[in-house]
Design a protein around this motif. Structure first.
Motif, PDB file in Angstrom:
ATOM      1  N   SER A 136      48.203  35.695  46.014  1.00  0.00           N
ATOM      2  CA  SER A 136      48.554  34.452  46.879  1.00  0.00           C
ATOM      3  C   SER A 136      47.717  34.881  48.388  1.00  0.00           C
ATOM      4  N   ARG A 137      48.203  35.933  48.560  1.00  0.00           N
ATOM      5  CA  ARG A 137      48.177  36.094  50.491  1.00  0.00           C
ATOM      6  C   ARG A 137      46.978  36.553  50.335  1.00  0.00           C
ATOM      7  N   VAL A 138      45.665  36.976  49.057  1.00  0.00           N
ATOM      8  CA  VAL A 138      44.506  37.309  49.139  1.00  0.00           C
ATOM      9  C   VAL A 138      43.914  36.376  49.822  1.00  0.00           C
ATOM     10  N   TYR A 139      44.628  35.438  48.286  1.00  0.00           N
ATOM     11  CA  TYR A 139      43.570  34.395  48.393  1.00  0.00           C
ATOM     12  C   TYR A 139      43.710  33.607  49.156  1.00  0.00           C
ATOM     13  N   ALA A 140      44.095  33.258  50.025  1.00  0.00           N
ATOM     14  CA  ALA A 140      45.113  32.616  51.701  1.00  0.00           C
ATOM     15  C   ALA A 140      44.054  33.527  52.180  1.00  0.00           C
ATOM     16  N   ALA A 141      44.004  35.022  52.819  1.00  0.00           N
ATOM     17  CA  ALA A 141      43.165  35.746  53.355  1.00  0.00           C
ATOM     18  C   ALA A 141      41.449  34.901  53.292  1.00  0.00           C
ATOM     19  N   TRP A 306      36.387  41.957  51.338  1.00  0.00           N
ATOM     20  CA  TRP A 306      35.202  41.036  50.051  1.00  0.00           C
ATOM     21  C   TRP A 306      34.753  42.414  48.971  1.00  0.00           C
ATOM     22  N   SER A 307      35.424  43.967  49.619  1.00  0.00           N
ATOM     23  CA  SER A 307      34.944  44.372  49.204  1.00  0.00           C
ATOM     24  C   SER A 307      36.497  45.440  47.664  1.00  0.00           C
ATOM     25  N   ASP A 308      37.498  45.144  48.232  1.00  0.00           N
ATOM     26  CA  ASP A 308      38.816  45.252  48.004  1.00  0.00           C
ATOM     27  C   ASP A 308      39.209  45.049  46.655  1.00  0.00           C
ATOM     28  N   PRO A 309      39.085  45.560  46.016  1.00  0.00           N
ATOM     29  CA  PRO A 309      40.217  44.760  44.572  1.00  0.00           C
ATOM     30  C   PRO A 309      41.573  43.596  44.916  1.00  0.00           C
ATOM     31  N   VAL A 310      40.870  42.609  44.017  1.00  0.00           N
ATOM     32  CA  VAL A 310      42.470  41.275  43.970  1.00  0.00           C
ATOM     33  C   VAL A 310      43.234  41.977  43.120  1.00  0.00           C
ATOM     34  N   PRO A 311      44.412  41.736  44.200  1.00  0.00           N
ATOM     35  CA  PRO A 311      45.773  41.981  43.372  1.00  0.00           C
ATOM     36  C   PRO A 311      45.358  41.555  42.142  1.00  0.00           C
ATOM     37  N   PRO A 312      46.610  41.906  40.994  1.00  0.00           N
ATOM     38  CA  PRO A 312      46.722  40.733  39.579  1.00  0.00           C
ATOM     39  C   PRO A 312      47.174  39.229  40.162  1.00  0.00           C
ATOM     40  N   LEU A 313      47.004  38.430  39.560  1.00  0.00           N
ATOM     41  CA  LEU A 313      47.020  37.209  39.359  1.00  0.00           C
ATOM     42  C   LEU A 313      48.029  37.006  38.761  1.00  0.00           C
ATOM     43  N   GLU A 314      49.561  37.500  38.055  1.00  0.00           N
ATOM     44  CA  GLU A 314      50.512  37.379  37.861  1.00  0.00           C
ATOM     45  C   GLU A 314      51.113  38.712  37.964  1.00  0.00           C
TER      46      GLU A 314
END
Ligand code: ADE
Length: 314
Positions: A136-141, A306-314
């Motif tokens: 959620s933090r990464v998506y908000a960012a 925009w290059s770091d991996p996104v953390p697991p969604l769940e």
């Protein structure tokens, strides 16, 4: 009949008389240049199809809009606005669906867009119930970063919601659906009648029909709440009852909602649009830098977002 930059006018009589006003949007591309595949999404006046560009084998999402529907329902300005905002946003940002070409035939308009293979964020939230705090933090960012860019280009989205946040191959956010977008400074007839989606609509739009960049920040607050809580911040049994809650700022946090996220949501879901975190002009104390500097984002590396991996969604 493939030459187009002006869907309202009949195609020009010959190639030599037609001019593309924007070199980056090659006016000579046509439906024949693509092999169309499955339907990715459907709207009231359009559908989005997977399409492979024959020459390059590159895959795209093509939004296909039936002209007869546009004319019948007086939606031509919506289609024009969508194209205008996408053109204005240009090639510029990884978090925004890019428009590669537009063309038309006798029946349809075609917008060739970036393909986001992992579909809508809404689908993920529905399937998983909610998203992990780190995701959620990464998506908000990512949304903040894309909004900063979009707003710097004078574009307001006006209907930000998880259905309009697509996920690419690497599960990064791509904002789409600029049919409700507004280019600041443009005369826009649609402004007076526009109402967004009830759960994400700002109080100023409901009360005065006003929208500004800050309305997108309100929607961000609603989306952050929803990703973490797994439910809408504002939800009534009908749209009318939802609007009442929005106008009264009637929402509560579930137990265990992260404290820093809660603080950020509370600084975004503020009645006065000018007071929302990030709403100030660049360089002022309440600008987008202040939003990026919120403690909830302390662990975010903005330079490699925009290059770091996104953390697991769940
Ligand atoms: N559905 C709507 N737009 C889309 C896109 N750009 N990519 C994938 N699916 C979509």
């Amino acid at each position: 009949a493939a030459d187009d930059d002006e869907p309202k006018r009949p195609p020009p009589p010959s190639r030599t008389q037609s001019k593309s006003r924007n070199n980056s949007l090659n006016a000579r591309t046509s439906p024949d240049d693509f092999e169309f595949g499955r339907v990715l999404g459907e709207g009231s006046y359009s559908e989005v199809r997977l399409a492979k560009h024959r020459a390059t084998q590159q895959e795209y999402a093509v939004k296909i809009i039936e002209k007869v529907h546009l004319v019948r329902h007086e939606k031509m300005p919506v289609a024009m606005a969508e194209k205008n905002t996408l053109v204005r946003l240009g090639t510029g940002h990884p978090g925004i669906v890019r428009l590669h070409w537009t063309f038309q035939d006798d029946w349809r308009l075609y917008f060739v867009l970036d393909l986001a293979r992992n579909g809508e964020l809404q689908t993920r939230i529905s399937r998983l119930g909610s998203l992990s705090l780190d995701c959620s933090r990464v998506y908000a960012a990512q949304i903040v970063d894309a909004l900063d860019y979009m707003h710097s280009k004078g574009v307001i989205h006006r209907d930000l919601k998880p259905e309009n946040l697509l996920l690419d191959d690497a599960f990064r956010i791509k904002i789409t659906d600029f049919g409700t977008g507004k280019v600041l400074g443009s005369a826009d007839e649609r402004t007076k009648t526009f109402v967004g989606t009830a759960q994400y609509v700002s109080p100023e739009l409901l009360e005065d029909g006003e929208t500004s960049k800050s309305s997108d920040l309100w929607a961000l607050g609603c989306i952050l709440y929803q990703m973490i809580a797994g439910r809408f911040a504002f939800q009534g049994l009908t749209d009318y009852l939802t609007w009442q809650k929005v106008k009264r700022l009637e929402y509560t946090f579930p137990d265990g909602f992260d404290e820093q996220a809660k603080d950020l949501v509370q600084r975004l879901l503020v009645r006065n649009p000018a007071e929302r975190l990030g709403a100030g002009l660049p360089g002022s104390p309440n600008d987008m830098q202040a939003l990026r500097a919120h403690t909830f984002f302390a662990s975010i590396k903005w330079g490699t977002l925009w290059s770091d991996p996104v953390p697991p969604l769940e």
